[in-house]
Write a protein that holds these residues in place. Structure first.
Motif, PDB file in Angstrom:
ATOM      1  N   GLY A 134      -4.080 -10.826   0.685  1.00  0.00           N
ATOM      2  CA  GLY A 134      -3.671 -12.182   0.341  1.00  0.00           C
ATOM      3  C   GLY A 134      -2.269 -12.291  -0.221  1.00  0.00           C
ATOM      4  O   GLY A 134      -1.284 -11.875   0.393  1.00  0.00           O
ATOM      5  N   GLY A 135      -2.166 -12.840  -1.435  1.00  0.00           N
ATOM      6  CA  GLY A 135      -0.863 -13.103  -2.033  1.00  0.00           C
ATOM      7  C   GLY A 135      -0.046 -11.866  -2.353  1.00  0.00           C
ATOM      8  O   GLY A 135       1.160 -11.976  -2.617  1.00  0.00           O
ATOM      9  N   PHE A 136      -0.676 -10.699  -2.336  1.00  0.00           N
ATOM     10  CA  PHE A 136       0.087  -9.480  -2.593  1.00  0.00           C
ATOM     11  C   PHE A 136       0.853  -9.011  -1.359  1.00  0.00           C
ATOM     12  O   PHE A 136       1.722  -8.134  -1.468  1.00  0.00           O
ATOM     13  CB  PHE A 136      -0.853  -8.367  -3.065  1.00  0.00           C
ATOM     14  CG  PHE A 136      -1.450  -8.626  -4.414  1.00  0.00           C
ATOM     15  CD1 PHE A 136      -0.692  -8.485  -5.560  1.00  0.00           C
ATOM     16  CD2 PHE A 136      -2.768  -9.050  -4.540  1.00  0.00           C
ATOM     17  CE1 PHE A 136      -1.237  -8.739  -6.812  1.00  0.00           C
ATOM     18  CE2 PHE A 136      -3.324  -9.295  -5.785  1.00  0.00           C
ATOM     19  CZ  PHE A 136      -2.552  -9.148  -6.923  1.00  0.00           C
ATOM     20  N   ILE A 137       0.552  -9.576  -0.198  1.00  0.00           N
ATOM     21  CA  ILE A 137       1.215  -9.159   1.040  1.00  0.00           C
ATOM     22  C   ILE A 137       2.720  -9.410   0.991  1.00  0.00           C
ATOM     23  O   ILE A 137       3.511  -8.489   1.242  1.00  0.00           O
ATOM     24  CB  ILE A 137       0.564  -9.833   2.266  1.00  0.00           C
ATOM     25  CG1 ILE A 137      -0.816  -9.213   2.512  1.00  0.00           C
ATOM     26  CG2 ILE A 137       1.444  -9.687   3.504  1.00  0.00           C
ATOM     27  CD1 ILE A 137      -1.591  -9.866   3.640  1.00  0.00           C
ATOM     28  N   PRO A 138       3.192 -10.632   0.692  1.00  0.00           N
ATOM     29  CA  PRO A 138       4.646 -10.840   0.667  1.00  0.00           C
ATOM     30  C   PRO A 138       5.346 -10.020  -0.406  1.00  0.00           C
ATOM     31  O   PRO A 138       6.499  -9.595  -0.215  1.00  0.00           O
ATOM     32  CB  PRO A 138       4.794 -12.343   0.417  1.00  0.00           C
ATOM     33  CG  PRO A 138       3.493 -12.782  -0.158  1.00  0.00           C
ATOM     34  CD  PRO A 138       2.469 -11.897   0.453  1.00  0.00           C
ATOM     35  N   ILE A 139       4.676  -9.785  -1.540  1.00  0.00           N
ATOM     36  CA  ILE A 139       5.297  -8.980  -2.596  1.00  0.00           C
ATOM     37  C   ILE A 139       5.464  -7.541  -2.127  1.00  0.00           C
ATOM     38  O   ILE A 139       6.513  -6.908  -2.338  1.00  0.00           O
ATOM     39  CB  ILE A 139       4.459  -9.036  -3.886  1.00  0.00           C
ATOM     40  CG1 ILE A 139       4.289 -10.481  -4.359  1.00  0.00           C
ATOM     41  CG2 ILE A 139       5.120  -8.204  -4.979  1.00  0.00           C
ATOM     42  CD1 ILE A 139       3.374 -10.637  -5.572  1.00  0.00           C
ATOM     43  N   ALA A 140       4.434  -6.997  -1.476  1.00  0.00           N
ATOM     44  CA  ALA A 140       4.521  -5.630  -0.956  1.00  0.00           C
ATOM     45  C   ALA A 140       5.576  -5.531   0.141  1.00  0.00           C
ATOM     46  O   ALA A 140       6.321  -4.534   0.209  1.00  0.00           O
ATOM     47  CB  ALA A 140       3.159  -5.191  -0.426  1.00  0.00           C
ATOM     48  N   MET A 141       5.664  -6.537   0.996  1.00  0.00           N
ATOM     49  CA  MET A 141       6.698  -6.543   2.039  1.00  0.00           C
ATOM     50  C   MET A 141       8.087  -6.479   1.426  1.00  0.00           C
ATOM     51  O   MET A 141       8.964  -5.741   1.890  1.00  0.00           O
ATOM     52  CB  MET A 141       6.569  -7.799   2.896  1.00  0.00           C
ATOM     53  CG  MET A 141       5.445  -7.810   3.877  1.00  0.00           C
ATOM     54  SD  MET A 141       5.527  -9.325   4.885  1.00  0.00           S
ATOM     55  CE  MET A 141       4.037  -9.149   5.843  1.00  0.00           C
ATOM     56  N   LYS A 142       8.299  -7.273   0.385  1.00  0.00           N
ATOM     57  CA  LYS A 142       9.593  -7.288  -0.285  1.00  0.00           C
ATOM     58  C   LYS A 142       9.930  -5.922  -0.844  1.00  0.00           C
ATOM     59  O   LYS A 142      11.051  -5.421  -0.692  1.00  0.00           O
ATOM     60  CB  LYS A 142       9.564  -8.353  -1.381  1.00  0.00           C
ATOM     61  CG  LYS A 142      10.883  -8.596  -2.123  1.00  0.00           C
ATOM     62  CD  LYS A 142      11.135  -7.638  -3.276  1.00  0.00           C
ATOM     63  CE  LYS A 142       9.981  -7.586  -4.259  1.00  0.00           C
ATOM     64  NZ  LYS A 142      10.265  -6.581  -5.358  1.00  0.00           N
ATOM     65  N   SER A 143       8.957  -5.273  -1.480  1.00  0.00           N
ATOM     66  CA  SER A 143       9.183  -3.954  -2.077  1.00  0.00           C
ATOM     67  C   SER A 143       9.547  -2.927  -1.011  1.00  0.00           C
ATOM     68  O   SER A 143      10.475  -2.124  -1.204  1.00  0.00           O
ATOM     69  CB  SER A 143       7.934  -3.497  -2.837  1.00  0.00           C
ATOM     70  OG  SER A 143       7.654  -4.353  -3.923  1.00  0.00           O
ATOM     71  N   ILE A 144       8.845  -2.937   0.106  1.00  0.00           N
ATOM     72  CA  ILE A 144       9.146  -1.993   1.185  1.00  0.00           C
ATOM     73  C   ILE A 144      10.510  -2.277   1.784  1.00  0.00           C
ATOM     74  O   ILE A 144      11.295  -1.357   2.047  1.00  0.00           O
ATOM     75  CB  ILE A 144       8.042  -2.054   2.262  1.00  0.00           C
ATOM     76  CG1 ILE A 144       6.718  -1.525   1.687  1.00  0.00           C
ATOM     77  CG2 ILE A 144       8.442  -1.244   3.497  1.00  0.00           C
ATOM     78  CD1 ILE A 144       5.530  -1.707   2.604  1.00  0.00           C
ATOM     79  N   PHE A 160       0.111   2.872   3.978  1.00  0.00           N
ATOM     80  CA  PHE A 160      -0.273   3.314   2.632  1.00  0.00           C
ATOM     81  C   PHE A 160      -0.787   2.129   1.820  1.00  0.00           C
ATOM     82  O   PHE A 160      -1.851   2.217   1.190  1.00  0.00           O
ATOM     83  CB  PHE A 160       0.937   3.943   1.929  1.00  0.00           C
ATOM     84  CG  PHE A 160       0.761   4.085   0.438  1.00  0.00           C
ATOM     85  CD1 PHE A 160       0.026   5.135  -0.092  1.00  0.00           C
ATOM     86  CD2 PHE A 160       1.328   3.158  -0.428  1.00  0.00           C
ATOM     87  CE1 PHE A 160      -0.147   5.261  -1.469  1.00  0.00           C
ATOM     88  CE2 PHE A 160       1.162   3.269  -1.804  1.00  0.00           C
ATOM     89  CZ  PHE A 160       0.431   4.323  -2.328  1.00  0.00           C
ATOM     90  N   PHE A 161      -0.057   1.029   1.828  1.00  0.00           N
ATOM     91  CA  PHE A 161      -0.474  -0.149   1.069  1.00  0.00           C
ATOM     92  C   PHE A 161      -1.825  -0.666   1.556  1.00  0.00           C
ATOM     93  O   PHE A 161      -2.706  -0.990   0.751  1.00  0.00           O
ATOM     94  CB  PHE A 161       0.586  -1.252   1.211  1.00  0.00           C
ATOM     95  CG  PHE A 161       0.155  -2.583   0.660  1.00  0.00           C
ATOM     96  CD1 PHE A 161       0.136  -2.807  -0.712  1.00  0.00           C
ATOM     97  CD2 PHE A 161      -0.243  -3.606   1.508  1.00  0.00           C
ATOM     98  CE1 PHE A 161      -0.277  -4.036  -1.235  1.00  0.00           C
ATOM     99  CE2 PHE A 161      -0.653  -4.831   1.005  1.00  0.00           C
ATOM    100  CZ  PHE A 161      -0.667  -5.050  -0.375  1.00  0.00           C
ATOM    101  N   ALA A 162      -1.999  -0.743   2.872  1.00  0.00           N
ATOM    102  CA  ALA A 162      -3.246  -1.264   3.439  1.00  0.00           C
ATOM    103  C   ALA A 162      -4.433  -0.368   3.082  1.00  0.00           C
ATOM    104  O   ALA A 162      -5.503  -0.858   2.712  1.00  0.00           O
ATOM    105  CB  ALA A 162      -3.115  -1.394   4.961  1.00  0.00           C
ATOM    106  N   VAL A 163      -4.245   0.948   3.194  1.00  0.00           N
ATOM    107  CA  VAL A 163      -5.333   1.876   2.895  1.00  0.00           C
ATOM    108  C   VAL A 163      -5.725   1.790   1.422  1.00  0.00           C
ATOM    109  O   VAL A 163      -6.919   1.745   1.079  1.00  0.00           O
ATOM    110  CB  VAL A 163      -4.933   3.314   3.267  1.00  0.00           C
ATOM    111  CG1 VAL A 163      -5.955   4.318   2.731  1.00  0.00           C
ATOM    112  CG2 VAL A 163      -4.817   3.454   4.784  1.00  0.00           C
ATOM    113  N   VAL A 164      -4.740   1.765   0.523  1.00  0.00           N
ATOM    114  CA  VAL A 164      -5.034   1.696  -0.910  1.00  0.00           C
ATOM    115  C   VAL A 164      -5.730   0.387  -1.254  1.00  0.00           C
ATOM    116  O   VAL A 164      -6.706   0.357  -2.013  1.00  0.00           O
ATOM    117  CB  VAL A 164      -3.754   1.862  -1.746  1.00  0.00           C
ATOM    118  CG1 VAL A 164      -4.031   1.578  -3.229  1.00  0.00           C
ATOM    119  CG2 VAL A 164      -3.192   3.265  -1.587  1.00  0.00           C
ATOM    120  N   SER A 165      -5.251  -0.717  -0.690  1.00  0.00           N
ATOM    121  CA  SER A 165      -5.811  -2.024  -1.038  1.00  0.00           C
ATOM    122  C   SER A 165      -7.277  -2.151  -0.615  1.00  0.00           C
ATOM    123  O   SER A 165      -8.044  -2.912  -1.206  1.00  0.00           O
ATOM    124  CB  SER A 165      -4.983  -3.154  -0.400  1.00  0.00           C
ATOM    125  OG  SER A 165      -5.061  -3.128   1.007  1.00  0.00           O
TER     126      SER A 165
END
Length: 223
Positions: A134-144, A160-165
């Motif tokens: 959800g809302g963590f997707i754009p934040i993670a995109m920005k970080s990458i 990595f992000f998808a597996v951890v989440s």
């Protein structure tokens, strides 16, 4: 660069401990007579949606958030971090101030009970809509994007992000394969524990992730 990956890890952990995602994942496994079937299709839907959205998004934005030739983040990135962090904290505070709603959990149970006997495509669709970060997707995109990644690196970071989440659901599926009866009993207990404590545990990780975002944003604006 290390602080960016630290931020990404915290965001992934926050997505993993989202009370909504955890609750739907547990319910997918404890309701119905075929938990492996329901859980596997549910996981497939959530993982596919997360990977597709993330990979497409990262291909589009590329390294737009990266600072070239300096370790100082771009102004818009710093502002984004502060706003996103503040929004997360505000959301956590608003949720903690409200008492748990039993009717919401009852609605989730009813929804997932119907899903347990639904066709596979319906379960996949439910996983895609109910268990994605959800809302963590754009934040993670920005970080990458800040790491100035190659296409291959961006995809690897997103995997990595998808597996951890979605790690709790994957771990539960593996445990069901190894020891079904014992795992089912543990999941039943986990369901009750989540109803009582999930918001508190998630709030801690959410606030840590928000603090990291705000700290990085302020550092970027003042450096």
């Amino acid at each position: 660069m290390g602080w960016i990956y630290g931020e990404l890890v915290l965001i992934a952990l926050a997505a993993m401990l989202s009370p909504t995602t955890l609750s739907f994942s547990i319910l997918a496994l404890v309701l119905g007579d075929r938990p492996l079937r329901t859980g596997a299709w549910f996981y497939l839907g959530a993982m596919t949606a997360t990977l597709v959205i993330g990979v497409i998004g990262l291909v589009v934005i590329g390294d737009a958030a990266a600072s070239h030739g300096t370790s100082t983040p771009k102004t818009w990135v710093a502002v984004f971090d502060i706003v996103a962090g503040a929004a997360v904290i505000a959301w956590v505070v608003s949720r903690l101030r409200k008492p748990p709603k039993p009717e919401r959990m009852a609605s989730m149970v009813a929804q997932m009970s119907k899903l347990a006997t639904s066709p596979a495509i319906a379960i996949v669709g439910a996983g895609a809509t109910l268990a994605n970060p959800g809302g963590f997707i754009p934040i993670a995109m920005k970080s990458i994007s800040e790491t100035h990644p190659s296409t291959a690196q961006a995809i690897a970071d997103w995997i990595f992000f998808a597996v951890v989440s979605l790690l709790p659901l994957l771990a539960a599926l593996v445990a069901l394969l190894v020891a079904r009866e014992r795992t089912t009993a543990v999941l039943q207990r986990a369901r009750g524990w989540l109803e009582r404590h999930a918001r508190t545990v998630a709030a801690v990780i959410f606030i840590l992730a928000a603090a990291a975002l705000i700290r990085n944003g302020i550092a970027g604006l003042t450096s």
